[in-house]
Design an enzyme around this catalytic site. Structure first.
Site, PDB file in Angstrom:
ATOM      1  CE  LYS B  16      -3.916  -2.130   2.777  1.00 27.39           C
ATOM      2  NZ  LYS B  16      -4.640  -2.268   3.458  1.00 27.39           N
ATOM      3  CB  CYS B  17       0.290   4.802  -0.447  1.00 32.51           C
ATOM      4  SG  CYS B  17      -0.290   4.648  -2.329  1.00 32.51           S
ATOM      5  N   PRO B  18       2.489   3.917   1.667  1.00 32.87           N
ATOM      6  CG  PRO B  18       3.931   5.532   2.927  1.00 32.87           C
ATOM      7  CD  PRO B  18       2.923   4.877   3.148  1.00 32.87           C
ATOM      8  CE1 TYR B  19       5.998   2.631   4.287  1.00 33.20           C
ATOM      9  CE2 TYR B  19       4.031   1.488   4.484  1.00 33.20           C
ATOM     10  CZ  TYR B  19       4.967   2.318   5.153  1.00 33.20           C
ATOM     11  OH  TYR B  19       4.714   2.640   6.547  1.00 33.20           O
TER      12      TYR B  19
END
Lengths: 267, 81
Positions: B16-19
């Protein structure tokens, strides 16, 4: 550098910054800094630099935790009263970030030992609380060519400057000689609102990260003065003094002698 | 138009964001200028935010394609360090 999955998550808010990225975080992780003092300034400095993942942080301090420290020295606690400050600090910092190697040195800096201590480090940070140490650290950093972040606090006012030997001013360009003991506030006249060293220490930590990253402008040739009561930040230009006794064209201080000790109150 | 052959592919499905962006950025950093990265992902927001952030960081977005109900393929060319 290769990051573990945990490191990618831990440093993600650094990595997404265009000015940092994985390369910048790699520089932070490879950096070695030498911090003088685990007190009001040293606590926030080492807390944030540990959180940032600086590879190795040495902390030198010969004091033990006292109840009167806890109003501002945020690494220490009621439970660690009586323990050496560097040990109290190391335990908290290790818990915060096991990536960082913390070297705890319970010792007093002297003209004889300082150069040996700082030689393996990239940047020196002065969080000391007395003039003899401040001048000793300045002279040692100029002689060794080590960048130095210097901070000081008293009552409601704080000062920060960044010394990059050969590229700007040094502490003696600003104040050539130590003030005589009578002009330095005594313990009773001192006092400091506890948040103040937190503000100055975090400014120093930011200067150190910028030095590591090579980004932005550090407080070279500049003294930043923070007045907490008026909430003002003032930048004062500090030109390099060509006649400076340690970093000038014809220096008179070319080695560390034993004249740093003065008879100041140290409480 | 000639098909672009990516120099590197990453599969960040599940992130998921921000990964999503952190992984993509770290991969781009490890590549040479001019090389092409293909990113396979299934986090809907990232299908919009990764191209935008890559452009903001000076990279070139060559294509964004939804390949089925839940997955996207984004192709980026590294333009700068």
């Amino acid at each position: 550098m290769e990051f573990t999955d945990d490191q990618v998550v831990r440093y993600s808010r650094h990595i997404i910054l265009p000015e940092v990225g994985g390369k910048g975080q790699g520089k932070i992780s490879a950096a070695k800094v030498f911090l003088i003092g685990a007190g009001g300034l040293g606590c926030p400095i080492s807390y944030y630099l540990t959180a940032a993942g600086v590879g190795k942080i040495a902390i030198v301090d010969d004091d033990v935790v006292d109840l009167s420290n806890l109003q501002r020295q945020i690494l220490h606690s009621t439970k660690t009263i009586g323990r050496p400050k560097v040990e109290s600090a190391k335990a908290v910092l290790n818990d915060l970030n096991p990536d960082v190697e913390i070297v705890a040195i319970k010792d007093r800096l002297t003209p004889e030992n300082i150069l040996g201590f700082i030689k393996d480090y990239d940047i020196v940070i002065d969080g000391s609380d007395n003039f003899p140490t401040r001048y000793l650290v300045n002279d040692a950093c100029v002689l060794a060519g080590k960048p130095l972040s210097s901070g000081a606090v008293l009552r409601f006012e704080g000062q920060v400057t960044t010394i990059v030997p050969g590229k700007g001013h040094c502490y003696r360009c600003l104040f050539e000689e130590m003030p005589p003991a009578g002009l330095v506030p005594s313990c009773q006249e001192g006092g400091v609102l506890g948040v103040l060293p937190g503000i100055i220490g975090t400014l120093q930590a930011m200067e150190v990260l910028k030095l590591i990253l090579g980004k932005g402008d550090v407080l070279k040739n500049t003294l930043l003065i923070y007045d907490a009561l008026r909430t003002t930040f003032r930048k004062v230009k500090v030109p390099k003094n060509p006649d400076c006794p340690v970093c000038g064209t014809h220096p008179t201080i070319t080695a560390l002698c034993s004249s740093y000790e003065a008879n100041y109150c140290r409480a | 138009m000639d098909e672009i052959i990516p120099d590197k592919k990453i599969d960040i499905r599940g992130l998921k964001c921000p990964y999503t962006f952190v992984r993509s950025k770290l991969t781009i950093e490890s590549m040479n200028t001019g090389e092409v990265l293909e990113i396979l992902l299934n986090y809907p927001e990232a299908a919009v935010s990764i191209p935008k952030s890559m452009q903001d960081h000076g990279q070139r977005v060559l294509s964004v394609n939804k390949i089925n109900d839940t997955e996207w393929v984004i192709v980026i060319r590294k333009e700068r360090d």
